[in-house]
Write a protein that holds these residues in place. Structure first.
Motif, mmCIF file in Angstrom:
data_model
loop_
_atom_site.group_PDB
_atom_site.id
_atom_site.type_symbol
_atom_site.label_atom_id
_atom_site.label_comp_id
_atom_site.label_asym_id
_atom_site.label_seq_id
_atom_site.Cartn_x
_atom_site.Cartn_y
_atom_site.Cartn_z
ATOM 1 N N GLY A 225 0.828 -1.500 -0.077
ATOM 2 C CA GLY A 225 -0.007 0.092 -0.009
ATOM 3 C C GLY A 225 0.771 1.202 0.093
ATOM 4 O O GLY A 225 2.107 1.100 -0.256
ATOM 5 N N THR A 226 0.221 2.487 0.312
ATOM 6 C CA THR A 226 0.844 3.783 0.396
ATOM 7 C C THR A 226 1.895 3.878 1.386
ATOM 8 O O THR A 226 1.629 3.356 2.637
ATOM 9 C CB THR A 226 -0.208 4.841 0.324
ATOM 10 O OG1 THR A 226 -1.120 4.603 -0.739
ATOM 11 C CG2 THR A 226 0.524 6.238 0.418
ATOM 12 N N VAL A 227 2.968 3.940 1.055
ATOM 13 C CA VAL A 227 4.229 4.264 2.224
ATOM 14 C C VAL A 227 4.292 5.739 2.535
ATOM 15 O O VAL A 227 4.515 5.937 3.756
ATOM 16 C CB VAL A 227 5.501 3.720 1.385
ATOM 17 C CG1 VAL A 227 6.865 3.860 2.364
ATOM 18 C CG2 VAL A 227 5.348 2.490 1.103
ATOM 19 N N GLU A 228 4.304 6.582 1.895
ATOM 20 C CA GLU A 228 4.222 7.872 1.975
ATOM 21 C C GLU A 228 3.469 8.919 1.184
ATOM 22 O O GLU A 228 3.595 8.596 -0.274
ATOM 23 C CB GLU A 228 5.953 8.427 1.832
ATOM 24 C CG GLU A 228 6.167 9.630 2.612
ATOM 25 C CD GLU A 228 7.678 9.906 2.599
ATOM 26 O OE1 GLU A 228 7.869 11.073 2.807
ATOM 27 O OE2 GLU A 228 8.537 8.935 2.533
ATOM 28 N N THR A 229 2.734 10.158 1.446
ATOM 29 C CA THR A 229 2.157 10.971 0.911
ATOM 30 C C THR A 229 2.264 12.316 1.299
ATOM 31 O O THR A 229 2.527 12.559 2.623
ATOM 32 C CB THR A 229 0.625 10.550 0.712
ATOM 33 O OG1 THR A 229 0.245 9.226 0.149
ATOM 34 C CG2 THR A 229 -0.239 11.669 0.031
ATOM 35 N N ARG A 230 2.705 13.357 0.470
ATOM 36 C CA ARG A 230 2.875 14.693 0.864
ATOM 37 C C ARG A 230 2.122 15.323 -0.181
ATOM 38 O O ARG A 230 1.983 15.167 -1.528
ATOM 39 C CB ARG A 230 4.327 14.845 0.432
ATOM 40 C CG ARG A 230 5.332 14.384 1.503
ATOM 41 C CD ARG A 230 6.768 15.025 1.157
ATOM 42 N NE ARG A 230 7.873 14.157 1.888
ATOM 43 C CZ ARG A 230 8.875 14.022 1.736
ATOM 44 N NH1 ARG A 230 9.544 14.942 0.898
ATOM 45 N NH2 ARG A 230 9.679 12.991 2.251
ATOM 46 N N THR A 231 1.443 16.444 0.122
ATOM 47 C CA THR A 231 0.980 17.628 -0.865
ATOM 48 C C THR A 231 2.162 18.723 -0.438
ATOM 49 O O THR A 231 2.093 19.231 0.549
ATOM 50 C CB THR A 231 -0.403 17.984 -0.330
ATOM 51 O OG1 THR A 231 -1.201 16.802 -0.259
ATOM 52 C CG2 THR A 231 -0.902 19.133 -1.097
ATOM 53 N N VAL A 232 2.653 19.357 -1.631
ATOM 54 C CA VAL A 232 3.545 20.134 -1.744
ATOM 55 C C VAL A 232 3.426 21.260 -2.882
ATOM 56 O O VAL A 232 2.445 21.108 -3.894
ATOM 57 C CB VAL A 232 4.928 19.648 -1.982
ATOM 58 C CG1 VAL A 232 5.539 18.941 -0.797
ATOM 59 C CG2 VAL A 232 4.976 18.763 -2.992
ATOM 60 N N SER B 243 15.669 5.506 2.174
ATOM 61 C CA SER B 243 16.719 4.500 2.779
ATOM 62 C C SER B 243 15.921 3.564 3.985
ATOM 63 O O SER B 243 16.457 2.341 4.233
ATOM 64 C CB SER B 243 17.895 5.132 3.232
ATOM 65 O OG SER B 243 17.382 5.984 4.361
ATOM 66 N N ARG B 244 14.903 3.924 4.224
ATOM 67 C CA ARG B 244 14.085 3.242 5.204
ATOM 68 C C ARG B 244 13.198 2.075 4.564
ATOM 69 O O ARG B 244 12.443 1.338 5.485
ATOM 70 C CB ARG B 244 13.527 4.165 6.474
ATOM 71 C CG ARG B 244 12.470 5.043 5.809
ATOM 72 C CD ARG B 244 11.930 5.848 6.900
ATOM 73 N NE ARG B 244 11.132 7.082 6.212
ATOM 74 C CZ ARG B 244 9.865 6.936 5.858
ATOM 75 N NH1 ARG B 244 9.374 5.676 5.898
ATOM 76 N NH2 ARG B 244 9.380 7.945 5.458
ATOM 77 N N TYR B 245 12.992 2.110 3.503
ATOM 78 C CA TYR B 245 11.862 1.453 2.751
ATOM 79 C C TYR B 245 12.662 0.083 2.511
ATOM 80 O O TYR B 245 13.762 -0.060 2.391
ATOM 81 C CB TYR B 245 11.650 1.959 1.287
ATOM 82 C CG TYR B 245 10.679 3.362 1.432
ATOM 83 C CD1 TYR B 245 10.660 3.947 2.540
ATOM 84 C CD2 TYR B 245 10.481 3.992 0.033
ATOM 85 C CE1 TYR B 245 9.920 4.859 2.311
ATOM 86 C CE2 TYR B 245 9.904 5.071 0.146
ATOM 87 C CZ TYR B 245 9.465 5.914 1.186
ATOM 88 O OH TYR B 245 8.857 7.001 1.342
ATOM 89 N N ALA B 246 11.540 -1.065 2.577
ATOM 90 C CA ALA B 246 12.217 -2.317 2.379
ATOM 91 C C ALA B 246 12.599 -2.702 0.664
ATOM 92 O O ALA B 246 11.977 -1.820 0.093
ATOM 93 C CB ALA B 246 10.950 -3.386 2.829
ATOM 94 N N ALA B 247 13.443 -3.640 0.518
ATOM 95 C CA ALA B 247 13.656 -3.811 -0.750
ATOM 96 C C ALA B 247 12.385 -4.205 -1.430
ATOM 97 O O ALA B 247 11.386 -4.862 -0.759
ATOM 98 C CB ALA B 247 14.590 -4.753 -0.940
ATOM 99 N N GLY B 248 12.213 -3.654 -2.593
ATOM 100 C CA GLY B 248 11.000 -4.167 -3.392
ATOM 101 C C GLY B 248 10.776 -3.026 -4.360
ATOM 102 O O GLY B 248 11.629 -2.116 -4.922
ATOM 103 N N ASN B 249 9.602 -3.421 -5.266
ATOM 104 C CA ASN B 249 8.974 -2.400 -6.260
ATOM 105 C C ASN B 249 8.071 -1.474 -5.728
ATOM 106 O O ASN B 249 7.247 -1.533 -4.814
ATOM 107 C CB ASN B 249 8.617 -2.971 -7.451
ATOM 108 C CG ASN B 249 9.685 -4.123 -8.155
ATOM 109 O OD1 ASN B 249 10.450 -3.823 -8.436
ATOM 110 N ND2 ASN B 249 9.172 -5.481 -7.991
#
Length: 74
Positions: free
Chosen positions: A27-34, A47-53
C-alpha cells in the motif's frame, strides 16, 4: 556506515498543491502535498523502505497525473 538512498523530484515550473505518493506492495508508504516554485526540489528519504518495487504517483488539483516505477535493492 549506512548509505542514504533518496528520491529527488524537481519541477521546472511553479505548481501548487501537488500530491506525491509512493506506493509499495503493501500500500501507500508516504504521501505529501507540496507546492513548487520554479526548479524547486522535493527529496524523499527512501533508505528506510524495504527492498522491492514501488510506484511514484503525482497528481495535481486539476486531476492531471503522472506515474513511474522504481526498485529498491538491498
Amino acid at each position: 556506515m549506512k548509505i542514504r538512498k533518496k528520491l529527488t523530484l524537481t519541477f521546472f515550473d511553479a505548481i501548487e498543491d501537488v500530491t506525491v505518493s509512493i506506493v509499495g506492495n503493501s500500500g501507500t508508504v508516504e504521501t505529501r502535498t507540496v507546492s513548487f516554485n520554479d526548479f524547486q526540489t522535493e527529496i524523499f528519504d527512501v533508505s528506510r523502505y524495504a527492498a522491492g518495487n514501488y510506484s511514484l504517483l503525482i497528481t495535481t488539483p486539476r486531476g492531471t497525473s503522472l506515474s513511474g516505477n522504481f526498485k529498491i535493492n538491498i
